[in-house]
Design a protein around this motif. Structure first.
Motif, short mmCIF file in Angstrom:
data_model
loop_
_atom_site.label_atom_id
_atom_site.label_comp_id
_atom_site.label_asym_id
_atom_site.label_seq_id
_atom_site.Cartn_x
_atom_site.Cartn_y
_atom_site.Cartn_z
N THR A 59 0.84 -1.20 0.00
CA THR A 59 0.00 0.00 0.00
C THR A 59 0.88 1.26 0.00
N ALA A 60 1.93 1.23 0.81
CA ALA A 60 2.84 2.39 0.87
C ALA A 60 3.52 2.61 -0.50
N GLY A 61 3.94 1.53 -1.13
CA GLY A 61 4.58 1.65 -2.44
C GLY A 61 3.61 2.13 -3.51
N ALA A 62 2.36 1.69 -3.40
CA ALA A 62 1.34 2.11 -4.37
C ALA A 62 1.04 3.60 -4.19
N ALA A 63 1.06 4.07 -2.93
CA ALA A 63 0.76 5.48 -2.64
C ALA A 63 1.80 6.41 -3.25
N THR A 64 3.07 5.97 -3.26
CA THR A 64 4.11 6.85 -3.82
C THR A 64 4.33 6.55 -5.31
N GLY A 65 3.55 5.64 -5.88
CA GLY A 65 3.66 5.37 -7.31
C GLY A 65 4.77 4.39 -7.69
N VAL A 66 5.46 3.83 -6.69
CA VAL A 66 6.50 2.84 -6.99
C VAL A 66 5.83 1.55 -7.50
N PHE A 67 4.73 1.17 -6.87
CA PHE A 67 4.00 -0.03 -7.27
C PHE A 67 2.71 0.35 -8.00
N THR A 68 2.30 -0.51 -8.92
CA THR A 68 0.99 -0.39 -9.55
C THR A 68 0.24 -1.68 -9.26
N VAL A 69 -0.75 -1.59 -8.39
CA VAL A 69 -1.53 -2.80 -8.07
C VAL A 69 -3.01 -2.46 -8.02
N GLY A 70 -3.83 -3.43 -8.37
CA GLY A 70 -5.28 -3.27 -8.24
C GLY A 70 -5.63 -3.24 -6.77
N ASP A 71 -5.57 -4.39 -6.13
CA ASP A 71 -5.99 -4.53 -4.75
C ASP A 71 -4.80 -5.01 -3.92
N PRO A 72 -4.28 -4.16 -3.01
CA PRO A 72 -3.10 -4.54 -2.20
C PRO A 72 -3.31 -5.83 -1.43
N ARG A 73 -4.55 -6.12 -1.01
CA ARG A 73 -4.81 -7.32 -0.23
C ARG A 73 -4.57 -8.58 -1.09
N ARG A 115 -5.44 -16.20 -20.03
CA ARG A 115 -6.62 -17.08 -19.92
C ARG A 115 -6.30 -18.38 -19.20
N ILE A 116 -5.10 -18.88 -19.39
CA ILE A 116 -4.72 -20.09 -18.63
C ILE A 116 -4.79 -19.78 -17.13
N VAL A 117 -4.21 -18.64 -16.73
CA VAL A 117 -4.22 -18.27 -15.31
C VAL A 117 -5.66 -18.06 -14.83
N GLU A 118 -6.46 -17.35 -15.61
CA GLU A 118 -7.86 -17.13 -15.22
C GLU A 118 -8.57 -18.45 -14.94
N ASP A 119 -8.44 -19.39 -15.87
CA ASP A 119 -9.17 -20.66 -15.74
C ASP A 119 -8.57 -21.57 -14.67
N PHE A 120 -7.26 -21.59 -14.60
CA PHE A 120 -6.56 -22.45 -13.63
C PHE A 120 -6.84 -21.98 -12.19
N LYS A 166 -14.07 -16.43 -10.34
CA LYS A 166 -13.85 -15.74 -11.62
C LYS A 166 -13.10 -14.42 -11.41
N ALA A 167 -13.53 -13.62 -10.43
CA ALA A 167 -12.87 -12.33 -10.17
C ALA A 167 -11.43 -12.54 -9.73
N LEU A 168 -11.21 -13.56 -8.91
CA LEU A 168 -9.84 -13.85 -8.46
C LEU A 168 -8.96 -14.26 -9.65
N GLY A 169 -9.53 -15.08 -10.53
CA GLY A 169 -8.79 -15.51 -11.73
C GLY A 169 -8.39 -14.32 -12.58
N GLU A 170 -9.30 -13.38 -12.75
CA GLU A 170 -8.99 -12.20 -13.58
C GLU A 170 -7.90 -11.36 -12.94
N GLU A 171 -7.99 -11.21 -11.62
CA GLU A 171 -6.98 -10.40 -10.93
C GLU A 171 -5.60 -11.09 -11.01
N TYR A 172 -5.58 -12.38 -10.81
CA TYR A 172 -4.32 -13.12 -10.91
C TYR A 172 -3.79 -13.09 -12.35
N GLY A 173 -4.68 -13.09 -13.33
CA GLY A 173 -4.24 -13.00 -14.73
C GLY A 173 -3.43 -11.73 -14.95
N GLU A 174 -3.90 -10.63 -14.37
CA GLU A 174 -3.17 -9.36 -14.52
C GLU A 174 -1.85 -9.37 -13.75
#
Lengths: 204, 204
Positions: A145-159, B95-100, B185-193
């Protein structure tokens, strides 16, 4: 003088007899699973009588708890030690992954019990271990979260990202063997780079 | 008409009694581990006599093999199906990651037996399953190598990268529960990224 394997695995546990029983427990659980192992099996593997086992551990569950708690305390302690050494989020993550992965590779037999026999713990003991796990997860999540806040990391959901980072390390315990071609250290370094990329930063 | 859980898990297995025993096997192994489970436990959980179990499975190991082989065939088949649908390395990996990942989340109870009870298989059966695992790993490694050759991916060692990609999916079986906040499904998509980033390419 070489240190015994059990002293290397559990430097904080005294006396040596208790460590020897923990090692016998790891080996017995690895071979037959926790539920199919008896305290008699474990005592036998350690070259002791069941009565001698009870001097150190009142039950099989108490022995599992000692192994599990110690493993979680060790990994939490290496995470904390990285946090104390550097403030930079990318460096923190890289080193946490390096150490966490190397620990799971080097101690894969112990780590398998630590990671996969958790649900055999009685509730009270499980809660202690779950607390240590949450602490590790929170530290990693906060760094992301700290890295994402300063723009070092790009992540969807830190959790989810924190879960994935730790997942990579935990799963090493499942597949790593003495015959694996990479050393624990080399594997940790390679995973450190993969994770930095995963968090959207250039490891170079 | 709703399909039974066992028919959803093992659509190719006939008759329904065999599927019911596989489901009882998964539940018994999950609860007490493979070694501590008897064929009597499994038959009882399926509401049958031990004799009725032996009509379908000659041994506990044969039942474990049926569960394990089917799980590996299902995951191999979803990997192959992605390969047939697209040629692009990044799309293939995504897609492999999404489905797996979604498979391991949706079927986490079955997947735990599939992934963690492997070493309880007799040698011949183990070799069959190991062959299916190798095939999955080779496909993923080849896609990563192909992507690295055209500069879509940046990876050190494609073998380690493939291991890490599959590791993320396998480990989902360990921690995912019905109470997890993300859908399979949502977890698969997030892991795909996360995985595309890990391989040095922008998922957007």
């Amino acid at each position: 003088m070489t240190m015994s394997l059990s002293a290397e695995l559990w430097p904080d546990v005294q006396p040596e007899t208790a460590r020897r029983l923990m090692l016998a427990g790891v080996e017995s659980f690895a071979e037959r699973g926790y539920h199919a192992t008896t305290t008699r099996d474990i005592a036998g593997a350690a070259g002791m009588s069941p009565a001698a086992l009870y001097v150190h551990f009142p039950s099989k569950a108490a022995l599992l708890f000692a192994i599990s708690r110690s493993g979680h305390e060790q990994t939490l302690s290496l995470v904390r030690s990285v946090m104390a050494r550097t403030d930079d989020p990318a460096e923190r993550i890289r080193r946490i992954v390096e150490d966490f992965v190397a620990w799971h590779a080097r101690r894969h037999r112990v780590a398998r019990v630590v990671q996969y026999e958790l649900h055999a713990l009685p509730d009270e003991e499980y809660q202690v271990v779950a607390g240590l796990r949450r602490e590790i997860e929170h530290i990693v999540r906060d760094v992301i979260t700290a890295g994402a806040a300063t723009g070092v990391f790009t992540v969807g959901d830190p959790r989810t990202a924190a879960r994935a980072v730790l997942s990579l390390g935990v799963d090493v315990a499942r597949w790593y063997t003495e015959r694996s071609r990479k050393s624990p250290k080399a594997l940790g370094e390679e995973y450190g780079e993969l994770v930095l990329r995963m968090l959207g930063t250039d490891p170079a």
